[in-house]
Scaffold this motif. Structure first.
Motif, PDB file in Angstrom:
ATOM      1  N   MET A 158       1.271  -1.224   0.036  1.00  0.00           N
ATOM      2  CA  MET A 158      -0.296   0.584  -0.128  1.00  0.00           C
ATOM      3  C   MET A 158       0.698   1.126   0.116  1.00  0.00           C
ATOM      4  O   MET A 158       0.599   2.188  -0.930  1.00  0.00           O
ATOM      5  CB  MET A 158      -1.181  -0.249   1.001  1.00  0.00           C
ATOM      6  N   GLU A 159       1.823   1.516   0.702  1.00  0.00           N
ATOM      7  CA  GLU A 159       3.016   2.312   0.690  1.00  0.00           C
ATOM      8  C   GLU A 159       3.237   2.466  -0.128  1.00  0.00           C
ATOM      9  O   GLU A 159       3.696   4.360  -0.546  1.00  0.00           O
ATOM     10  CB  GLU A 159       3.477   2.358   1.963  1.00  0.00           C
ATOM     11  N   LEU A 160       3.960   1.723  -1.248  1.00  0.00           N
ATOM     12  CA  LEU A 160       4.635   1.306  -2.503  1.00  0.00           C
ATOM     13  C   LEU A 160       3.268   2.330  -3.679  1.00  0.00           C
ATOM     14  O   LEU A 160       3.699   2.914  -4.224  1.00  0.00           O
ATOM     15  CB  LEU A 160       5.325   0.265  -3.171  1.00  0.00           C
ATOM     16  N   LEU A 161       2.131   1.635  -3.824  1.00  0.00           N
ATOM     17  CA  LEU A 161       1.050   2.390  -4.326  1.00  0.00           C
ATOM     18  C   LEU A 161       1.220   3.608  -3.858  1.00  0.00           C
ATOM     19  O   LEU A 161       0.942   4.666  -5.088  1.00  0.00           O
ATOM     20  CB  LEU A 161       0.074   1.773  -4.175  1.00  0.00           C
ATOM     21  N   PHE A 162       0.939   4.213  -2.403  1.00  0.00           N
ATOM     22  CA  PHE A 162       0.528   5.550  -1.820  1.00  0.00           C
ATOM     23  C   PHE A 162       2.060   6.688  -2.808  1.00  0.00           C
ATOM     24  O   PHE A 162       1.685   8.000  -3.458  1.00  0.00           O
ATOM     25  CB  PHE A 162       0.798   5.984  -1.424  1.00  0.00           C
ATOM     26  N   ALA A 163       3.838   5.965  -2.458  1.00  0.00           N
ATOM     27  CA  ALA A 163       4.479   6.657  -3.572  1.00  0.00           C
ATOM     28  C   ALA A 163       4.362   6.556  -5.035  1.00  0.00           C
ATOM     29  O   ALA A 163       4.819   7.682  -5.421  1.00  0.00           O
ATOM     30  CB  ALA A 163       5.790   6.171  -2.733  1.00  0.00           C
ATOM     31  N   LEU A 164       4.329   5.657  -5.345  1.00  0.00           N
ATOM     32  CA  LEU A 164       3.722   5.616  -6.634  1.00  0.00           C
ATOM     33  C   LEU A 164       2.855   7.017  -7.498  1.00  0.00           C
ATOM     34  O   LEU A 164       3.340   7.765  -8.354  1.00  0.00           O
ATOM     35  CB  LEU A 164       3.907   4.207  -7.791  1.00  0.00           C
ATOM     36  N   VAL A 165       1.469   6.950  -6.185  1.00  0.00           N
ATOM     37  CA  VAL A 165       0.383   8.371  -7.221  1.00  0.00           C
ATOM     38  C   VAL A 165       0.809   8.880  -6.598  1.00  0.00           C
ATOM     39  O   VAL A 165       0.544  10.537  -7.340  1.00  0.00           O
ATOM     40  CB  VAL A 165      -0.551   7.617  -6.037  1.00  0.00           C
ATOM     41  N   ILE A 166       1.574   9.828  -5.595  1.00  0.00           N
ATOM     42  CA  ILE A 166       2.000  10.284  -5.514  1.00  0.00           C
ATOM     43  C   ILE A 166       3.200  11.168  -6.048  1.00  0.00           C
ATOM     44  O   ILE A 166       3.307  12.508  -6.711  1.00  0.00           O
ATOM     45  CB  ILE A 166       2.740  11.219  -3.934  1.00  0.00           C
ATOM     46  N   GLY A 167       4.131  10.501  -7.082  1.00  0.00           N
ATOM     47  CA  GLY A 167       5.189  10.755  -7.774  1.00  0.00           C
ATOM     48  C   GLY A 167       4.914  11.369  -8.695  1.00  0.00           C
ATOM     49  O   GLY A 167       5.083  11.757  -9.995  1.00  0.00           O
ATOM     50  N   ALA A 168       3.819  10.326  -9.306  1.00  0.00           N
ATOM     51  CA  ALA A 168       3.382  10.547 -10.686  1.00  0.00           C
ATOM     52  C   ALA A 168       2.708  11.757 -10.683  1.00  0.00           C
ATOM     53  O   ALA A 168       2.291  13.000 -11.863  1.00  0.00           O
ATOM     54  CB  ALA A 168       2.660   9.518 -11.225  1.00  0.00           C
ATOM     55  N   LEU A 169       1.599  12.540  -9.663  1.00  0.00           N
ATOM     56  CA  LEU A 169       1.217  13.664  -9.747  1.00  0.00           C
ATOM     57  C   LEU A 169       1.804  14.820  -9.003  1.00  0.00           C
ATOM     58  O   LEU A 169       1.297  15.843 -10.048  1.00  0.00           O
ATOM     59  CB  LEU A 169      -0.118  13.560  -8.056  1.00  0.00           C
ATOM     60  N   THR A 170       2.710  15.040  -8.720  1.00  0.00           N
ATOM     61  CA  THR A 170       4.248  15.349  -8.913  1.00  0.00           C
ATOM     62  C   THR A 170       4.930  15.746 -10.000  1.00  0.00           C
ATOM     63  O   THR A 170       4.416  17.306  -9.977  1.00  0.00           O
ATOM     64  CB  THR A 170       4.805  15.777  -7.144  1.00  0.00           C
ATOM     65  N   THR A 171       5.229  14.931 -10.694  1.00  0.00           N
ATOM     66  CA  THR A 171       5.777  14.615 -12.385  1.00  0.00           C
ATOM     67  C   THR A 171       4.663  15.116 -12.756  1.00  0.00           C
ATOM     68  O   THR A 171       5.235  16.390 -13.656  1.00  0.00           O
ATOM     69  CB  THR A 171       6.152  13.880 -12.247  1.00  0.00           C
ATOM     70  N   SER A 172       3.446  14.671 -13.070  1.00  0.00           N
ATOM     71  CA  SER A 172       2.985  15.477 -14.318  1.00  0.00           C
ATOM     72  C   SER A 172       2.136  17.042 -13.692  1.00  0.00           C
ATOM     73  O   SER A 172       1.990  17.814 -14.802  1.00  0.00           O
ATOM     74  CB  SER A 172       1.258  14.550 -14.481  1.00  0.00           C
ATOM     75  N   GLY A 173       2.254  17.497 -12.851  1.00  0.00           N
ATOM     76  CA  GLY A 173       1.917  18.500 -12.187  1.00  0.00           C
ATOM     77  C   GLY A 173       2.922  19.581 -12.957  1.00  0.00           C
ATOM     78  O   GLY A 173       2.848  20.889 -12.394  1.00  0.00           O
ATOM     79  N   VAL A 174       3.781  19.293 -12.233  1.00  0.00           N
ATOM     80  CA  VAL A 174       5.595  20.167 -12.445  1.00  0.00           C
ATOM     81  C   VAL A 174       5.965  20.438 -13.749  1.00  0.00           C
ATOM     82  O   VAL A 174       6.060  21.553 -14.710  1.00  0.00           O
ATOM     83  CB  VAL A 174       6.999  19.213 -12.040  1.00  0.00           C
ATOM     84  N   TYR A 175       5.200  18.819 -14.984  1.00  0.00           N
ATOM     85  CA  TYR A 175       5.572  18.680 -15.673  1.00  0.00           C
ATOM     86  C   TYR A 175       3.949  20.217 -16.607  1.00  0.00           C
ATOM     87  O   TYR A 175       4.379  21.339 -17.647  1.00  0.00           O
ATOM     88  CB  TYR A 175       4.762  17.854 -16.907  1.00  0.00           C
ATOM     89  N   VAL A 233       0.571  17.014  -3.223  1.00  0.00           N
ATOM     90  CA  VAL A 233       0.817  17.261  -1.777  1.00  0.00           C
ATOM     91  C   VAL A 233      -0.383  16.555  -0.803  1.00  0.00           C
ATOM     92  O   VAL A 233      -0.239  16.433   0.661  1.00  0.00           O
ATOM     93  CB  VAL A 233       1.639  19.213  -2.100  1.00  0.00           C
ATOM     94  N   ASN A 234      -1.798  16.749  -1.294  1.00  0.00           N
ATOM     95  CA  ASN A 234      -2.700  16.352  -0.487  1.00  0.00           C
ATOM     96  C   ASN A 234      -2.310  14.847   0.079  1.00  0.00           C
ATOM     97  O   ASN A 234      -2.633  14.422   0.840  1.00  0.00           O
ATOM     98  CB  ASN A 234      -4.062  16.723  -0.861  1.00  0.00           C
ATOM     99  N   LEU A 235      -2.144  14.047  -1.030  1.00  0.00           N
ATOM    100  CA  LEU A 235      -1.658  12.520  -0.315  1.00  0.00           C
ATOM    101  C   LEU A 235      -0.795  12.681   0.474  1.00  0.00           C
ATOM    102  O   LEU A 235      -0.697  11.839   1.391  1.00  0.00           O
ATOM    103  CB  LEU A 235      -1.764  12.147  -2.057  1.00  0.00           C
ATOM    104  N   PHE A 236       0.737  13.292   0.235  1.00  0.00           N
ATOM    105  CA  PHE A 236       1.273  12.844   0.994  1.00  0.00           C
ATOM    106  C   PHE A 236       1.210  13.396   2.280  1.00  0.00           C
ATOM    107  O   PHE A 236       1.531  13.292   3.092  1.00  0.00           O
ATOM    108  CB  PHE A 236       2.676  14.426  -0.252  1.00  0.00           C
ATOM    109  N   LEU A 237       1.257  14.564   2.522  1.00  0.00           N
ATOM    110  CA  LEU A 237      -0.086  15.173   3.740  1.00  0.00           C
ATOM    111  C   LEU A 237      -0.659  13.551   4.871  1.00  0.00           C
ATOM    112  O   LEU A 237      -0.045  13.577   5.780  1.00  0.00           O
ATOM    113  CB  LEU A 237      -0.605  16.394   3.774  1.00  0.00           C
ATOM    114  N   PHE A 238      -1.444  13.270   3.808  1.00  0.00           N
ATOM    115  CA  PHE A 238      -2.592  12.433   4.254  1.00  0.00           C
ATOM    116  C   PHE A 238      -1.783  11.151   4.633  1.00  0.00           C
ATOM    117  O   PHE A 238      -1.955  10.348   6.244  1.00  0.00           O
ATOM    118  CB  PHE A 238      -3.478  11.745   3.214  1.00  0.00           C
ATOM    119  N   ALA A 239      -0.923  10.712   4.058  1.00  0.00           N
ATOM    120  CA  ALA A 239      -0.134   9.794   4.084  1.00  0.00           C
ATOM    121  C   ALA A 239       0.871   9.809   5.179  1.00  0.00           C
ATOM    122  O   ALA A 239       1.163   8.259   5.991  1.00  0.00           O
ATOM    123  CB  ALA A 239       1.030   9.060   3.098  1.00  0.00           C
ATOM    124  N   SER A 240       1.635  10.996   5.482  1.00  0.00           N
ATOM    125  CA  SER A 240       2.292  11.175   6.644  1.00  0.00           C
ATOM    126  C   SER A 240       1.310  11.109   8.161  1.00  0.00           C
ATOM    127  O   SER A 240       2.504  10.868   8.787  1.00  0.00           O
ATOM    128  CB  SER A 240       2.506  13.081   6.394  1.00  0.00           C
TER     129      SER A 240
END
Length: 122
Positions: free
Chosen positions: A1-18, A39-46
């Motif tokens: 579950m943590e890996l999935l969250f990390a991948l989703v956070i990374g994909a959202l951040t990457t596409s957002g910056v692009y 960022v919201n998912l990152f805060l939620f996962a913290s």
């Protein structure tokens, strides 16, 4: 579950910056929105990913931290207001400048002719 969250956070951040680096207003707005979702998912996962745990200390052996959930709820409201403001701002920019380029530059579909270049150089 943590890996999935990390991948989703990374994909959202990457596409957002692009999308933030694009030169049109709609992709910039979508990029900010995707970045805020990341960022919201990152805060939620913290706040630890746990299901079925009590948010109050002392009622159970382990508890979940309610602070990240409150921060995410606040960030969602602020993000919605920011997105609405940016949409209105971009529509005003489109009405004033008749294009949606972020820098306000006009882009022509065809390059200017030699006669137009000579007239503009004088």
């Amino acid at each position: 579950m943590e890996l999935l969250f990390a991948l989703v956070i990374g994909a959202l951040t990457t596409s957002g910056v692009y999308l933030l680096l694009r030169a049109r207003t709609f992709p910039v707005i979508m990029g900010l929105t995707l970045l805020s979702y990341g960022v919201n998912l990152f805060l939620f996962a913290s706040g630890r990913l746990a299901t079925g745990q009590q948010p109050v200390i002392g009622t159970a052996e382990s508890y979940s931290d309610p602070l990240p959930q409150a921060l995410v709820l606040t960030a969602i409201v602020i993000g919605f207001a920011m997105t609405a403001f940016l949409v209105v701002l971009s529509l005003r920019n489109l009405a004033d400048n008749e294009n949606d380029h972020v820098d306000g530059r006009r882009e022509s579909a065809t390059p200017p002719s030699k006669l137009e270049q000579e007239v503009s150089d004088k």
